[in-house]
Write a protein that holds these residues in place. Structure first.
Motif, PDB file in Angstrom:
ATOM      1  N   HIS A   2      16.281 -64.725  -3.788  1.00 27.19           N
ATOM      2  CA  HIS A   2      15.222 -65.608  -4.279  1.00 27.19           C
ATOM      3  C   HIS A   2      13.865 -64.896  -4.392  1.00 27.19           C
ATOM      4  O   HIS A   2      13.063 -65.239  -5.264  1.00 27.19           O
ATOM      5  N   ARG A   3      13.624 -63.918  -3.559  1.00 31.56           N
ATOM      6  CA  ARG A   3      12.341 -63.223  -3.593  1.00 31.56           C
ATOM      7  C   ARG A   3      12.262 -62.217  -4.747  1.00 31.56           C
ATOM      8  O   ARG A   3      11.201 -62.037  -5.341  1.00 31.56           O
ATOM      9  N   TYR A   4      13.377 -61.568  -5.069  1.00 32.22           N
ATOM     10  CA  TYR A   4      13.331 -60.491  -6.050  1.00 32.22           C
ATOM     11  C   TYR A   4      14.309 -60.665  -7.231  1.00 32.22           C
ATOM     12  O   TYR A   4      13.892 -60.629  -8.376  1.00 32.22           O
ATOM     13  N   THR A   5      15.582 -60.830  -6.936  1.00 32.08           N
ATOM     14  CA  THR A   5      16.611 -60.695  -7.973  1.00 32.08           C
ATOM     15  C   THR A   5      16.593 -61.817  -9.003  1.00 32.08           C
ATOM     16  O   THR A   5      16.689 -61.540 -10.203  1.00 32.08           O
ATOM     17  N   LEU A   6      16.489 -63.066  -8.581  1.00 27.90           N
ATOM     18  CA  LEU A   6      16.498 -64.159  -9.559  1.00 27.90           C
ATOM     19  C   LEU A   6      15.339 -64.053 -10.551  1.00 27.90           C
ATOM     20  O   LEU A   6      15.537 -64.208 -11.763  1.00 27.90           O
ATOM     21  N   THR A  45       5.517 -54.086  -4.440  1.00 28.10           N
ATOM     22  CA  THR A  45       6.813 -54.769  -4.489  1.00 28.10           C
ATOM     23  C   THR A  45       7.948 -53.780  -4.282  1.00 28.10           C
ATOM     24  O   THR A  45       8.911 -54.067  -3.561  1.00 28.10           O
ATOM     25  N   THR A  46       7.841 -52.611  -4.890  1.00 28.05           N
ATOM     26  CA  THR A  46       8.857 -51.578  -4.692  1.00 28.05           C
ATOM     27  C   THR A  46       8.948 -51.215  -3.212  1.00 28.05           C
ATOM     28  O   THR A  46      10.047 -51.094  -2.661  1.00 28.05           O
ATOM     29  N   LEU A  47       7.810 -51.076  -2.572  1.00 32.24           N
ATOM     30  CA  LEU A  47       7.785 -50.756  -1.142  1.00 32.24           C
ATOM     31  C   LEU A  47       8.405 -51.886  -0.316  1.00 32.24           C
ATOM     32  O   LEU A  47       9.154 -51.626   0.630  1.00 32.24           O
ATOM     33  N   GLU A  48       8.133 -53.135  -0.681  1.00 28.59           N
ATOM     34  CA  GLU A  48       8.752 -54.277   0.008  1.00 28.59           C
ATOM     35  C   GLU A  48      10.275 -54.204  -0.091  1.00 28.59           C
ATOM     36  O   GLU A  48      10.985 -54.445   0.888  1.00 28.59           O
ATOM     37  N   VAL A  49      10.777 -53.907  -1.297  1.00 23.09           N
ATOM     38  CA  VAL A  49      12.228 -53.817  -1.507  1.00 23.09           C
ATOM     39  C   VAL A  49      12.808 -52.698  -0.651  1.00 23.09           C
ATOM     40  O   VAL A  49      13.835 -52.882   0.016  1.00 23.09           O
TER      41      VAL A  49
END
Length: 184
Positions: A123-127, A68-72
């Protein structure tokens, strides 16, 4: 939304920058007590409190610095953004997420596709990250002003907007406003 994103990123940057928010939400504790509780809740300084401050930790495996970190990082780089690395946090730190959303909102003035990227990232990460952090703070139950600030951020990030938030908080009790936020 730009001002909201900038304010949220400031709030997560340091206890000193969070103090005006805490005071605006009626916090009357001494500044030293506020700083200590801020550090416990929002900087990961309390080993007994599981603060999900990063998008990667909000996923199923709850591992810091994962896929997930890599996606961000890839999402940010795709849009030409280089994270600041606040307090040496991984790049999926919630404060950095808000800074990136502010960047996208500014970029949208000349690149309309950035608005779609903003919505996708939100919507994918922050919420989910914001909701997990708010729930953890609520479960700990020690600092109502931080919980209320996170509720307000969640309302704004979910699209209620500042005007709707003001209306919700001035026409309902704080408990009713929080129940609206918890339904998100």
């Amino acid at each position: 939304m730009l001002n909201f994103y900038l304010a949220a990123s400031e709030f997560f940057e340091s206890p000193k920058k969070a103090m005006p928010f805490l005071q605006a939400f009626g916090e009357t504790s001494a500044e030293a007590d506020c700083r200590l509780e801020y550090d416990y809740l929002l900087r990961g300084c309390d080993a007994d409190f599981d603060a999900p401050l990063w998008a990667s930790v909000c996923k199923e495996d709850r591992v810091l610095n994962n896929a997930t970190t890599l996606e961000v990082i890839r999402f940010c780089h795709k849009w030409g953004y280089e994270p600041r690395r606040v307090d040496f946090n991984p790049r999926d730190y919630i404060g950095e997420q808000f800074r990136f959303l502010a960047y996208l909102r500014t970029l949208a003035e000349t690149c309309p596709e950035a608005l779609k990227a903003e919505e996708e990232f939100l919507h994918r990460y922050t919420l989910g990250n914001l909701r997990a952090l708010r729930d953890a703070v609520k479960k700990r139950g020690t600092f109502a002003s931080i919980e209320a600030i996170l509720d307000t951020m969640l309302l704004a990030a979910a699209g209620f907007g500042a005007d709707a938030m003001v209306a919700i908080y001035t026409t309902t009790s704080p408990r009713q406003a929080q129940s609206i936020a918890y339904s998100l």
